[in-house]
Scaffold this motif. Structure first.
Motif, PDB file in Angstrom:
ATOM      1  N   VAL A 202      -4.676  -7.912  -4.520  1.00 38.15           N
ATOM      2  CA  VAL A 202      -5.541  -6.723  -4.521  1.00 38.15           C
ATOM      3  C   VAL A 202      -5.733  -6.177  -3.106  1.00 38.15           C
ATOM      4  CG1 VAL A 202      -6.757  -7.481  -6.601  1.00 38.15           C
ATOM      5  CG2 VAL A 202      -7.713  -8.029  -4.358  1.00 38.15           C
ATOM      6  N   GLU A 203      -5.487  -7.025  -2.104  1.00 36.46           N
ATOM      7  CA  GLU A 203      -5.617  -6.572  -0.718  1.00 36.46           C
ATOM      8  C   GLU A 203      -4.509  -5.596  -0.333  1.00 36.46           C
ATOM      9  OE1 GLU A 203      -5.687 -10.105   1.635  1.00 36.46           O
ATOM     10  OE2 GLU A 203      -7.423 -10.951   0.573  1.00 36.46           O
ATOM     11  N   LYS A 204      -3.460  -5.518  -1.161  1.00 34.35           N
ATOM     12  CA  LYS A 204      -2.353  -4.613  -0.872  1.00 34.35           C
ATOM     13  C   LYS A 204      -2.481  -3.289  -1.627  1.00 34.35           C
ATOM     14  CE  LYS A 204       0.955  -8.088   0.584  1.00 34.35           C
ATOM     15  NZ  LYS A 204       2.358  -8.526   0.564  1.00 34.35           N
ATOM     16  N   ARG A 205      -3.672  -3.029  -2.124  1.00 31.40           N
ATOM     17  CA  ARG A 205      -3.913  -1.732  -2.760  1.00 31.40           C
ATOM     18  C   ARG A 205      -4.235  -0.688  -1.692  1.00 31.40           C
ATOM     19  NH1 ARG A 205      -5.985  -1.170  -8.418  1.00 31.40           N
ATOM     20  NH2 ARG A 205      -5.041  -2.880  -9.567  1.00 31.40           N
ATOM     21  N   PRO A 206      -3.873   0.574  -1.926  1.00 33.95           N
ATOM     22  CA  PRO A 206      -4.191   1.617  -0.949  1.00 33.95           C
ATOM     23  C   PRO A 206      -5.692   1.784  -0.743  1.00 33.95           C
ATOM     24  CG  PRO A 206      -2.558   2.384  -2.528  1.00 33.95           C
ATOM     25  CD  PRO A 206      -3.079   1.082  -3.050  1.00 33.95           C
ATOM     26  N   GLU A 207      -6.472   1.558  -1.797  1.00 36.45           N
ATOM     27  CA  GLU A 207      -7.927   1.691  -1.711  1.00 36.45           C
ATOM     28  C   GLU A 207      -8.568   0.370  -2.114  1.00 36.45           C
ATOM     29  OE1 GLU A 207      -9.081   4.952  -4.162  1.00 36.45           O
ATOM     30  OE2 GLU A 207      -7.953   6.451  -3.007  1.00 36.45           O
ATOM     31  N   LYS A 208      -9.586  -0.023  -1.370  1.00 33.51           N
ATOM     32  CA  LYS A 208     -10.259  -1.284  -1.621  1.00 33.51           C
ATOM     33  C   LYS A 208     -11.057  -1.221  -2.920  1.00 33.51           C
ATOM     34  CE  LYS A 208     -13.200  -4.706   0.665  1.00 33.51           C
ATOM     35  NZ  LYS A 208     -13.960  -5.044   1.903  1.00 33.51           N
TER      36      LYS A 208
ATOM     37  N   PRO B  92       0.829  -1.214   0.000  1.00 33.57           N
ATOM     38  CA  PRO B  92       0.000   0.000   0.000  1.00 33.57           C
ATOM     39  C   PRO B  92       0.866   1.268   0.000  1.00 33.57           C
ATOM     40  CG  PRO B  92      -0.731  -1.554   1.691  1.00 33.57           C
ATOM     41  CD  PRO B  92       0.593  -2.039   1.196  1.00 33.57           C
ATOM     42  N   GLN B  93       2.116   1.129   0.469  1.00 33.40           N
ATOM     43  CA  GLN B  93       3.034   2.271   0.514  1.00 33.40           C
ATOM     44  C   GLN B  93       3.771   2.396  -0.815  1.00 33.40           C
ATOM     45  OE1 GLN B  93       4.843   0.452   4.158  1.00 33.40           O
ATOM     46  NE2 GLN B  93       4.807   2.547   4.912  1.00 33.40           N
ATOM     47  N   ARG B  94       3.015   2.542  -1.889  1.00 37.53           N
ATOM     48  CA  ARG B  94       3.626   2.440  -3.209  1.00 37.53           C
ATOM     49  C   ARG B  94       4.050   3.775  -3.806  1.00 37.53           C
ATOM     50  NH1 ARG B  94      -1.227  -0.593  -6.183  1.00 37.53           N
ATOM     51  NH2 ARG B  94      -0.726  -1.956  -4.427  1.00 37.53           N
ATOM     52  N   ALA B  95       3.470   4.871  -3.337  1.00 41.02           N
ATOM     53  CA  ALA B  95       3.878   6.185  -3.848  1.00 41.02           C
ATOM     54  C   ALA B  95       5.250   6.552  -3.290  1.00 41.02           C
ATOM     55  CB  ALA B  95       2.855   7.241  -3.457  1.00 41.02           C
ATOM     56  N   MET B  96       6.071   7.238  -4.088  1.00 39.67           N
ATOM     57  CA  MET B  96       7.425   7.575  -3.670  1.00 39.67           C
ATOM     58  C   MET B  96       7.443   8.375  -2.368  1.00 39.67           C
ATOM     59  SD  MET B  96       9.812   6.263  -5.535  1.00 39.67           S
ATOM     60  CE  MET B  96      11.239   7.307  -5.232  1.00 39.67           C
ATOM     61  N   LYS B  97       6.444   9.216  -2.137  1.00 36.67           N
ATOM     62  CA  LYS B  97       6.457  10.064  -0.940  1.00 36.67           C
ATOM     63  C   LYS B  97       6.217   9.282   0.351  1.00 36.67           C
ATOM     64  CE  LYS B  97       1.600  11.486  -1.469  1.00 36.67           C
ATOM     65  NZ  LYS B  97       0.714  12.656  -1.671  1.00 36.67           N
TER      66      LYS B  97
END
Length: 242
Positions: A195-201, A97-102
């Motif tokens: 898909v459970e590791k997506r930031p949004e369900k 879920p922490q996929r964005a660089m920031k």
């Protein structure tokens, strides 16, 4: 013309769930001698028992794709006790879920790269010597549409999945004179545990329209069954409506 998998040793890594599990089960039902590999031993045992109820034998091994020595030992054991590996499938994968660089810590970057890309290298490094000796072999890597098309799946995921595509092509070009083929399967949204590791369900409707593990497994088995003079280098597949 498709070739039979009957009696061929097929190694499926990442077989405890999703695409890997579906591929292992389908290949076993096609008559292959399947060795299912994953870290979650309980999942492997459950799959073995489920197939045994159908009269199908499934071999299992517990191994961590991020540890080269475990992959080498596992392959050596298979070659000694079961036979030469005709097809190896790499279906292990992860995201965060922490996929964005920031918000992505360096430790998360390394974890995603280790599982998605380095693990694929470990498998190839372990199986290639035996395939060279046999003068034949097929390695099927499960990547993602993120390996070919820019998306918002994250820098680590995209970098690793594009790396898998490059790895597959490099091995194919280097090893084709040894009778070794590779294919990189790149599925789009697939209804797996990932898909459970997506930031949004995702909504139930979206998941119903997504590819299912069986869809991708059937494609992988189709690739496995191509005759030796045919190589499908890469294959992109997406859900029609999602």
């Amino acid at each position: 013309m498709s070739e039979s998998l009957q009696g061929k040793v097929v190694l499926v890594v990442g077989a405890s769930s999703g695409i890997g599990q579906a591929t292992a089960e389908l290949a076993a039902r096609e008559g292959a001698v399947v060795v299912a590999v994953a870290r979650r031993k309980d999942r492997l045992i459950a799959m073995k028992q489920r197939l045994a109820a159908e009269g199908i034998v499934l071999h299992t091994r517990k191994a961590d794709v991020t540890r080269l020595e475990e992959m080498q030992a596992m392959v050596a054991d298979i070659e000694k006790t079961i036979g030469s590996i005709a097809v190896a499938v790499y279906a292990s994968g992860t995201n965060t879920p922490q996929r964005a660089m920031k918000v992505m810590p360096p430790a998360v970057w390394h974890e995603v790269l280790e599982v998605n890309l380095t693990g694929a290298f470990h498998l190839a490094h372990a199986v290639l010597p035996g395939m060279r000796n046999a003068g034949a072999g097929h390695i099927v890597f499960v990547s993602s549409t993120a390996g070919a098309i820019a998306d918002l799946s994250g820098a680590a995921y995209q970098a690793s999945k594009r790396g898998v595509l490059g790895l597959a092509h490099a091995i194919r070009l280097e090893e084709r004179m040894n009778g070794i083929r590779t294919c990189c399967i790149m599925p789009g949204l697939t209804n797996t545990e990932l898909v459970e590791k997506r930031p949004e369900k995702l909504s139930a409707d979206t998941l119903n329209k997504a590819l299912q593990p069986q869809d991708v497994a059937e494609t992988i088995v189709h690739v496995m069954k191509t005759p030796a003079h045919v190589t499908i280098t890469e294959l992109l597949m997406v859900p029609s409506q999602a």
